[in-house]
Design a protein around this motif. Structure first.
Motif, PDB file in Angstrom:
ATOM      1  N   ARG B  31       0.815  -1.211   0.000  1.00 27.58           N
ATOM      2  CA  ARG B  31       0.000   0.000   0.000  1.00 27.58           C
ATOM      3  C   ARG B  31       0.845   1.256   0.000  1.00 27.58           C
ATOM      4  O   ARG B  31       0.531   2.226  -0.684  1.00 27.58           O
ATOM      5  CB  ARG B  31      -0.899   0.017   1.244  1.00 27.58           C
ATOM      6  CG  ARG B  31      -1.950  -1.071   1.224  1.00 27.58           C
ATOM      7  CD  ARG B  31      -3.244  -0.604   1.889  1.00 27.58           C
ATOM      8  NE  ARG B  31      -4.264  -1.633   1.763  1.00 27.58           N
ATOM      9  CZ  ARG B  31      -4.701  -2.387   2.768  1.00 27.58           C
ATOM     10  NH1 ARG B  31      -4.230  -2.217   3.982  1.00 27.58           N
ATOM     11  NH2 ARG B  31      -5.633  -3.285   2.570  1.00 27.58           N
ATOM     12  N   GLU B  32       1.919   1.241   0.777  1.00 29.27           N
ATOM     13  CA  GLU B  32       2.665   2.483   0.975  1.00 29.27           C
ATOM     14  C   GLU B  32       3.808   2.677  -0.015  1.00 29.27           C
ATOM     15  O   GLU B  32       4.050   3.795  -0.461  1.00 29.27           O
ATOM     16  CB  GLU B  32       3.209   2.537   2.405  1.00 29.27           C
ATOM     17  CG  GLU B  32       2.087   2.607   3.440  1.00 29.27           C
ATOM     18  CD  GLU B  32       2.620   2.597   4.872  1.00 29.27           C
ATOM     19  OE1 GLU B  32       3.865   2.617   5.050  1.00 29.27           O
ATOM     20  OE2 GLU B  32       1.796   2.564   5.804  1.00 29.27           O
ATOM     21  N   ARG B  33       4.529   1.607  -0.334  1.00 31.98           N
ATOM     22  CA  ARG B  33       5.682   1.782  -1.215  1.00 31.98           C
ATOM     23  C   ARG B  33       5.512   1.129  -2.574  1.00 31.98           C
ATOM     24  O   ARG B  33       6.339   1.323  -3.452  1.00 31.98           O
ATOM     25  CB  ARG B  33       6.934   1.210  -0.550  1.00 31.98           C
ATOM     26  CG  ARG B  33       6.987   1.547   0.923  1.00 31.98           C
ATOM     27  CD  ARG B  33       8.389   1.607   1.462  1.00 31.98           C
ATOM     28  NE  ARG B  33       8.323   2.070   2.843  1.00 31.98           N
ATOM     29  CZ  ARG B  33       9.334   2.038   3.694  1.00 31.98           C
ATOM     30  NH1 ARG B  33      10.510   1.577   3.301  1.00 31.98           N
ATOM     31  NH2 ARG B  33       9.206   2.487   4.912  1.00 31.98           N
ATOM     32  N   GLY B  34       4.493   0.317  -2.714  1.00 27.82           N
ATOM     33  CA  GLY B  34       4.304  -0.356  -3.989  1.00 27.82           C
ATOM     34  C   GLY B  34       4.908  -1.744  -3.993  1.00 27.82           C
ATOM     35  O   GLY B  34       5.886  -2.008  -3.300  1.00 27.82           O
ATOM     36  N   ILE B  35       4.334  -2.602  -4.801  1.00 30.82           N
ATOM     37  CA  ILE B  35       4.742  -4.000  -4.801  1.00 30.82           C
ATOM     38  C   ILE B  35       6.173  -4.176  -5.279  1.00 30.82           C
ATOM     39  O   ILE B  35       6.827  -5.166  -4.974  1.00 30.82           O
ATOM     40  CB  ILE B  35       3.772  -4.840  -5.665  1.00 30.82           C
ATOM     41  CG1 ILE B  35       3.981  -6.324  -5.410  1.00 30.82           C
ATOM     42  CG2 ILE B  35       3.936  -4.506  -7.131  1.00 30.82           C
ATOM     43  CD1 ILE B  35       2.995  -7.212  -6.116  1.00 30.82           C
ATOM     44  N   ALA B  36       6.671  -3.226  -6.040  1.00 26.83           N
ATOM     45  CA  ALA B  36       8.050  -3.334  -6.523  1.00 26.83           C
ATOM     46  C   ALA B  36       9.029  -3.285  -5.360  1.00 26.83           C
ATOM     47  O   ALA B  36      10.136  -3.810  -5.446  1.00 26.83           O
ATOM     48  CB  ALA B  36       8.357  -2.215  -7.513  1.00 26.83           C
ATOM     49  N   ARG B  37       8.634  -2.647  -4.270  1.00 22.93           N
ATOM     50  CA  ARG B  37       9.511  -2.554  -3.108  1.00 22.93           C
ATOM     51  C   ARG B  37       9.287  -3.695  -2.133  1.00 22.93           C
ATOM     52  O   ARG B  37       9.867  -3.696  -1.053  1.00 22.93           O
ATOM     53  CB  ARG B  37       9.263  -1.227  -2.379  1.00 22.93           C
ATOM     54  CG  ARG B  37       9.470   0.008  -3.220  1.00 22.93           C
ATOM     55  CD  ARG B  37      10.944   0.228  -3.528  1.00 22.93           C
ATOM     56  NE  ARG B  37      11.115   1.395  -4.383  1.00 22.93           N
ATOM     57  CZ  ARG B  37      11.295   2.627  -3.918  1.00 22.93           C
ATOM     58  NH1 ARG B  37      11.353   2.829  -2.639  1.00 22.93           N
ATOM     59  NH2 ARG B  37      11.438   3.628  -4.762  1.00 22.93           N
ATOM     60  N   ALA B 113      -4.468  -3.638  -7.894  1.00 22.24           N
ATOM     61  CA  ALA B 113      -3.565  -2.940  -8.810  1.00 22.24           C
ATOM     62  C   ALA B 113      -2.170  -3.555  -8.759  1.00 22.24           C
ATOM     63  O   ALA B 113      -1.512  -3.720  -9.788  1.00 22.24           O
ATOM     64  CB  ALA B 113      -3.496  -1.452  -8.450  1.00 22.24           C
ATOM     65  N   MET B 182      -5.147   7.427  -6.269  1.00 22.80           N
ATOM     66  CA  MET B 182      -4.119   8.314  -6.817  1.00 22.80           C
ATOM     67  C   MET B 182      -4.209   9.645  -6.100  1.00 22.80           C
ATOM     68  O   MET B 182      -5.159  10.398  -6.303  1.00 22.80           O
ATOM     69  CB  MET B 182      -4.333   8.511  -8.311  1.00 22.80           C
ATOM     70  CG  MET B 182      -3.899   7.326  -9.123  1.00 22.80           C
ATOM     71  SD  MET B 182      -4.133   7.617 -10.874  1.00 22.80           S
ATOM     72  CE  MET B 182      -5.910   7.668 -10.948  1.00 22.80           C
ATOM     73  N   PRO B 183      -3.242   9.909  -5.246  1.00 21.77           N
ATOM     74  CA  PRO B 183      -3.327  11.108  -4.413  1.00 21.77           C
ATOM     75  C   PRO B 183      -3.081  12.373  -5.218  1.00 21.77           C
ATOM     76  O   PRO B 183      -2.027  12.981  -5.126  1.00 21.77           O
ATOM     77  CB  PRO B 183      -2.219  10.874  -3.383  1.00 21.77           C
ATOM     78  CG  PRO B 183      -1.209  10.047  -4.101  1.00 21.77           C
ATOM     79  CD  PRO B 183      -1.953   9.229  -5.107  1.00 21.77           C
TER      80      PRO B 183
END
Lengths: 210, 210
Positions: B31-37, B113, B182-183
């Motif tokens: 949620r916070e950094r994205g799945i790539a991280r 997502a 999308m903030p």
DNA sequence: GTCTATAGGTTGATAGAC
DNA sequence: GTCTATCAACCTATAGAC
């Protein structure tokens, strides 16, 4: 797939549209295999160039992705800028706008989803969208403005919030396109035509005035 | 939320909730950094366990992600199974269902997502959703069924497609939740209450029959 | 402009001690 | 059940030849 190959007319110096080929390949990788598989190797191989060429044209991975975002978002920006021509009957306006929007969303949503995979990418895209004031609210505004004009002209019942109605319409387009992104078997959502039909019926001015 | 916890009958061996901590950490990273991280290092550090512990509990990265998906999708599955109690007035039904749905979507959409970042993950999640028949169509069906019942009872005008109307409603919830993901600065979409207000007005039976 | 080759850095996953 | 230590695989990015 897309039967767009370069014409073999060119001769002499190879200008080699490598730049565009790389961009197209990157877009294709994102759509088909996901952004996690977007490596220089994969893109280069698909574009028919070397890995180094990718870095030559787009500095780094982030630069390539930004280029993909801008490229993908452009049609949406153009749609947002073009308003809705008033005067036409609601059914044709909604049909044209709805189909156009869904087509664009089908192309853009995979890229937007991809940007969510990394906070840095997500923020970059959010900034880009904020600059051009992109987002679902543009569609709501466009359709809402149109409906308000129709209300003023007495062709649409005036006792409902035009922008709330526009929100429903845009929402149904957005959701339908989102749903197409996840290839789940044979799931049926009410088609655009049904939504337009119900909307036109509900928006008709009070029958007594006819 | 659902106050369903296992009975503390077990005794003897210390449970050491590392497993749950890892799952929660993974969800937070996504949620916070994205799945790539989402790396074993990051998750382990956040959960307060070792990297190897991650692999012990969830075999491999894919296994961990699948667990995250199932965990995140569960509340949505429960919502889909629970129907809408008929008889209540449209405004309260739509308000309750809409708010509940949006809350759930706010939690699930980031995970959905994230799954789009890799074809393998995407297919895995699509299969999972197909098995439980999850998706926007469930919401459309639930609200559509309710509206049809209201139509039969004469409390809602009968000359519109109930499922097309439901599609608009679910679509507006889905889009509003998507947009929150999308903030982008201070973008305003018509709130749920406005949509419900317009819908209730448009669904009122023909005034002449009053 | 485009290539080959490679440096430099991460990551997923395993082995084995405690 | 959890840890430390380790390795093979992979990836980004650069250097330098053509």
């Amino acid at each position: 797939m897309t039967a767009v190959d370069e014409t073999p007319k060119r001769r002499g110096r190879p200008p080699a549209g490598g730049r565009e080929a790389i961009l197209a390949a990157a877009l294709r990788v994102i759509r088909e295999r996901g952004i996690a598989r977007l490596t220089a190797r994969e893109v280069a191989s698909l574009a028919g160039v070397s890995e180094a060429s990718v870095f030559y044209h787009y500095k780094d991975r982030f630069g390539l992705l930004q280029a993909v975002f801008e490229e993908s978002l452009r049609p949406l920006r153009e749609l947002a800028e073009g308003g809705v021509e008033p005067g036409s009957d609601p059914r044709s306006v909604l049909s044209l706008y709805g189909h156009t929007l869904e087509d664009f969303l089908d192309g853009v949503l995979p890229v937007i989803a991809a940007a969510q995979s990394d906070a840095e990418l997500r923020d970059s895209m959010a900034t880009y969208m904020a600059e051009d004031d992109l987002g679902p609210h543009r569609g709501v505004r466009a359709i809402g403005d149109y409906l308000r004009a129709e209300q003023a002209a007495g062709r649409v019942r005036g006792d409902v919030d035009a922008y709330a109605v526009a929100m429903m319409f845009i929402g149904s387009c957005y959701t339908r396109s989102s749903q197409r992104q996840m290839p789940m078997a044979d799931v049926e959502l009410p088609p655009l035509e049904d939504v337009i039909g119900a909307m036109v019926a509900m928006l008709a001015p009070d029958q007594r005035s006819v």
